[in-house]
Design a protein around this motif. Structure first.
Motif, PDB file in Angstrom:
ATOM      1  N   VAL A  95       0.839  -1.203   0.000  1.00 31.30           N
ATOM      2  CA  VAL A  95       0.000   0.000   0.000  1.00 31.30           C
ATOM      3  C   VAL A  95       0.874   1.253   0.000  1.00 31.30           C
ATOM      4  CG1 VAL A  95      -1.609   1.358   1.399  1.00 31.30           C
ATOM      5  CG2 VAL A  95      -2.036  -1.062   1.010  1.00 31.30           C
ATOM      6  N   VAL A  96       1.882   1.265   0.857  1.00 38.07           N
ATOM      7  CA  VAL A  96       2.753   2.445   0.939  1.00 38.07           C
ATOM      8  C   VAL A  96       3.462   2.686  -0.385  1.00 38.07           C
ATOM      9  CG1 VAL A  96       4.870   3.336   2.008  1.00 38.07           C
ATOM     10  CG2 VAL A  96       3.077   2.386   3.441  1.00 38.07           C
ATOM     11  N   VAL A  97       3.988   1.646  -0.990  1.00 35.39           N
ATOM     12  CA  VAL A  97       4.748   1.814  -2.231  1.00 35.39           C
ATOM     13  C   VAL A  97       3.837   2.132  -3.412  1.00 35.39           C
ATOM     14  CG1 VAL A  97       6.213   0.619  -3.905  1.00 35.39           C
ATOM     15  CG2 VAL A  97       6.697   0.417  -1.477  1.00 35.39           C
ATOM     16  N   VAL A  98       2.814   1.315  -3.628  1.00 35.29           N
ATOM     17  CA  VAL A  98       1.980   1.492  -4.819  1.00 35.29           C
ATOM     18  C   VAL A  98       1.095   2.734  -4.707  1.00 35.29           C
ATOM     19  CG1 VAL A  98       0.144   0.460  -6.202  1.00 35.29           C
ATOM     20  CG2 VAL A  98       2.033  -0.946  -5.397  1.00 35.29           C
ATOM     21  N   ALA A  99       0.312   2.810  -3.640  1.00 36.47           N
ATOM     22  CA  ALA A  99      -0.587   3.963  -3.490  1.00 36.47           C
ATOM     23  C   ALA A  99       0.212   5.252  -3.323  1.00 36.47           C
ATOM     24  CB  ALA A  99      -1.519   3.756  -2.306  1.00 36.47           C
ATOM     25  N   GLY A 100       1.276   5.192  -2.538  1.00 40.73           N
ATOM     26  CA  GLY A 100       2.097   6.384  -2.347  1.00 40.73           C
ATOM     27  C   GLY A 100       2.696   6.880  -3.649  1.00 40.73           C
ATOM     28  N   THR A 101       3.202   5.973  -4.469  1.00 46.28           N
ATOM     29  CA  THR A 101       3.793   6.374  -5.750  1.00 46.28           C
ATOM     30  C   THR A 101       2.740   6.933  -6.694  1.00 46.28           C
ATOM     31  OG1 THR A 101       5.528   4.720  -5.504  1.00 46.28           O
ATOM     32  CG2 THR A 101       5.139   5.566  -7.720  1.00 46.28           C
ATOM     33  N   LEU A 102       1.584   6.278  -6.761  1.00 48.76           N
ATOM     34  CA  LEU A 102       0.534   6.766  -7.659  1.00 48.76           C
ATOM     35  C   LEU A 102       0.028   8.144  -7.231  1.00 48.76           C
ATOM     36  CD1 LEU A 102      -1.524   3.517  -8.296  1.00 48.76           C
ATOM     37  CD2 LEU A 102       0.020   4.683  -9.859  1.00 48.76           C
ATOM     38  N   VAL A 103      -0.279   8.288  -5.946  1.00 42.17           N
ATOM     39  CA  VAL A 103      -0.791   9.571  -5.463  1.00 42.17           C
ATOM     40  C   VAL A 103       0.277  10.644  -5.601  1.00 42.17           C
ATOM     41  CG1 VAL A 103      -1.611  10.803  -3.420  1.00 42.17           C
ATOM     42  CG2 VAL A 103      -2.504   8.543  -3.940  1.00 42.17           C
ATOM     43  N   TYR A 104       1.515  10.296  -5.300  1.00 41.63           N
ATOM     44  CA  TYR A 104       2.625  11.240  -5.400  1.00 41.63           C
ATOM     45  C   TYR A 104       2.766  11.768  -6.826  1.00 41.63           C
ATOM     46  CZ  TYR A 104       7.557  12.554  -5.960  1.00 41.63           C
ATOM     47  OH  TYR A 104       8.715  13.189  -6.282  1.00 41.63           O
ATOM     48  N   THR A 105       2.778  10.872  -7.811  1.00 46.49           N
ATOM     49  CA  THR A 105       2.986  11.319  -9.184  1.00 46.49           C
ATOM     50  C   THR A 105       1.805  12.134  -9.694  1.00 46.49           C
ATOM     51  OG1 THR A 105       2.204   9.187 -10.002  1.00 46.49           O
ATOM     52  CG2 THR A 105       4.581   9.485  -9.825  1.00 46.49           C
ATOM     53  N   VAL A 106       0.591  11.747  -9.322  1.00 45.70           N
ATOM     54  CA  VAL A 106      -0.576  12.523  -9.755  1.00 45.70           C
ATOM     55  C   VAL A 106      -0.555  13.900  -9.098  1.00 45.70           C
ATOM     56  CG1 VAL A 106      -3.087  12.668  -9.634  1.00 45.70           C
ATOM     57  CG2 VAL A 106      -2.003  10.546 -10.307  1.00 45.70           C
ATOM     58  N   TRP A 107      -0.307  13.951  -7.787  1.00 46.11           N
ATOM     59  CA  TRP A 107      -0.294  15.223  -7.059  1.00 46.11           C
ATOM     60  C   TRP A 107       0.801  16.141  -7.601  1.00 46.11           C
ATOM     61  CZ3 TRP A 107      -3.001  16.811  -2.480  1.00 46.11           C
ATOM     62  CH2 TRP A 107      -2.562  18.017  -1.957  1.00 46.11           C
ATOM     63  N   GLN A 108       2.011  15.615  -7.658  1.00 45.88           N
ATOM     64  CA  GLN A 108       3.123  16.458  -8.093  1.00 45.88           C
ATOM     65  C   GLN A 108       2.934  16.886  -9.544  1.00 45.88           C
ATOM     66  OE1 GLN A 108       4.238  17.156  -5.297  1.00 45.88           O
ATOM     67  NE2 GLN A 108       6.232  16.234  -4.973  1.00 45.88           N
ATOM     68  N   GLY A 109       2.465  15.974 -10.376  1.00 47.32           N
ATOM     69  CA  GLY A 109       2.304  16.293 -11.778  1.00 47.32           C
ATOM     70  C   GLY A 109       1.139  17.221 -12.063  1.00 47.32           C
ATOM     71  N   ASP A 110       0.130  17.212 -11.218  1.00 47.15           N
ATOM     72  CA  ASP A 110      -1.051  18.034 -11.473  1.00 47.15           C
ATOM     73  C   ASP A 110      -1.074  19.282 -10.589  1.00 47.15           C
ATOM     74  OD1 ASP A 110      -3.517  18.635 -12.712  1.00 47.15           O
ATOM     75  OD2 ASP A 110      -4.587  17.838 -10.977  1.00 47.15           O
ATOM     76  N   VAL A 111      -1.014  19.088  -9.288  1.00 47.40           N
ATOM     77  CA  VAL A 111      -1.172  20.206  -8.351  1.00 47.40           C
ATOM     78  C   VAL A 111       0.036  21.143  -8.388  1.00 47.40           C
ATOM     79  CG1 VAL A 111      -1.443  20.821  -5.918  1.00 47.40           C
ATOM     80  CG2 VAL A 111      -2.728  18.902  -6.874  1.00 47.40           C
ATOM     81  N   VAL A 112       1.228  20.598  -8.270  1.00 42.31           N
ATOM     82  CA  VAL A 112       2.420  21.447  -8.236  1.00 42.31           C
ATOM     83  C   VAL A 112       2.615  22.147  -9.581  1.00 42.31           C
ATOM     84  CG1 VAL A 112       4.926  21.473  -7.961  1.00 42.31           C
ATOM     85  CG2 VAL A 112       3.523  20.119  -6.418  1.00 42.31           C
ATOM     86  N   MET A 113       2.432  21.408 -10.666  1.00 40.68           N
ATOM     87  CA  MET A 113       2.582  22.032 -11.989  1.00 40.68           C
ATOM     88  C   MET A 113       1.541  23.126 -12.197  1.00 40.68           C
ATOM     89  SD  MET A 113       5.207  20.717 -13.340  1.00 40.68           S
ATOM     90  CE  MET A 113       5.151  20.903 -15.096  1.00 40.68           C
ATOM     91  N   ASP A 114       0.317  22.912 -11.689  1.00 35.16           N
ATOM     92  CA  ASP A 114      -0.720  23.937 -11.787  1.00 35.16           C
ATOM     93  C   ASP A 114      -0.331  25.177 -10.978  1.00 35.16           C
ATOM     94  OD1 ASP A 114      -3.417  24.882 -12.556  1.00 35.16           O
ATOM     95  OD2 ASP A 114      -3.793  24.727 -10.383  1.00 35.16           O
ATOM     96  N   GLN A 115       0.242  24.971  -9.793  1.00 34.89           N
ATOM     97  CA  GLN A 115       0.669  26.099  -8.970  1.00 34.89           C
ATOM     98  C   GLN A 115       1.773  26.891  -9.667  1.00 34.89           C
ATOM     99  OE1 GLN A 115       1.759  24.332  -5.225  1.00 34.89           O
ATOM    100  NE2 GLN A 115      -0.363  24.100  -4.570  1.00 34.89           N
ATOM    101  N   VAL A 116       2.710  26.198 -10.288  1.00 36.23           N
ATOM    102  CA  VAL A 116       3.775  26.889 -11.011  1.00 36.23           C
ATOM    103  C   VAL A 116       3.178  27.642 -12.202  1.00 36.23           C
ATOM    104  CG1 VAL A 116       5.847  26.553 -12.426  1.00 36.23           C
ATOM    105  CG2 VAL A 116       5.609  25.342 -10.252  1.00 36.23           C
ATOM    106  N   HIS A 117       2.242  27.024 -12.890  1.00 44.48           N
ATOM    107  CA  HIS A 117       1.597  27.667 -14.044  1.00 44.48           C
ATOM    108  C   HIS A 117       0.822  28.922 -13.628  1.00 44.48           C
ATOM    109  CE1 HIS A 117      -0.270  28.042 -17.940  1.00 44.48           C
ATOM    110  NE2 HIS A 117      -1.461  28.056 -17.376  1.00 44.48           N
TER     111      HIS A 117
END
Length: 168
Positions: free
Chosen positions: A123-145
């Motif tokens: 759970v930590v590896v799979v869910a953490g990696t999936l949520v991490y990549t979606v969050w960083q790729g969407d939320v952080v990139m949106d904030q920078v934009h």
């Protein structure tokens, strides 16, 4: 022809195999691989919120003239140390606790702890990696934009933000 044969039949049973039990080495292997590959989830983005007009003067992101150099943001995302600490804690519990419980006469509980550790690691590896990549790729990139000067990363993923000003 008058001979009788007696046939003794025994019930046919499949040989009993070994019961599948989770082993400690599997948890150790997963923990080592996760720690060694945690550096591969790094990425970065940089943005300057403005620029230089045709006359050489500073302009902001909307194209309006400004007197000072526009800000810049550099974001480097990486795996958070807290996420690795939780993962390693789960691995250590899954390796150390079951033999201790077995020595104290509770092997079934120890096996349940190890199964739980395997499930928690996945759970930590799979869910953490999936949520991490979606969050960083969407939320952080949106904030920078949207020109946010201090983007916020996912709690399981660290974000190092460096702000500055443009140079010519």
């Amino acid at each position: 022809m008058g001979e009788t044969q007696t046939v003794l039949a025994a019930p046919v049973m499949a040989p009993e195999g070994r019961r599948f039990r989770p082993r400690a080495w599997g948890l150790v292997l997963i923990g080592v691989v996760a720690v060694l590959t945690s550096g591969t989830t790094m990425w970065s983005v940089s943005s300057g919120y403005g620029g230089v007009d045709a006359d050489g003067g500073w302009i902001d992101g909307a194209g309006n003239p400004v007197t000072t150099a526009p800000p810049t943001v550099d974001v480097v995302a990486h795996t958070a140390p807290a996420a690795l600490a939780v993962l390693l804690l789960v691995v250590v519990v899954g390796v150390v606790v079951p033999p201790t419980l077995a020595r104290r006469g509770r092997p079934a509980l120890g096996e349940a702890v190890r199964w739980g550790a395997y499930a928690a690691v996945l759970v930590v590896v799979v869910a953490g990696t999936l949520v991490y990549t979606v969050w960083q790729g969407d939320v952080v990139m949106d904030q920078v934009h949207r020109q946010v000067l201090e983007p916020h990363g996912f709690p399981w993923g660290g974000v190092t933000v460096t702000t500055g000003h443009m140079t010519r």
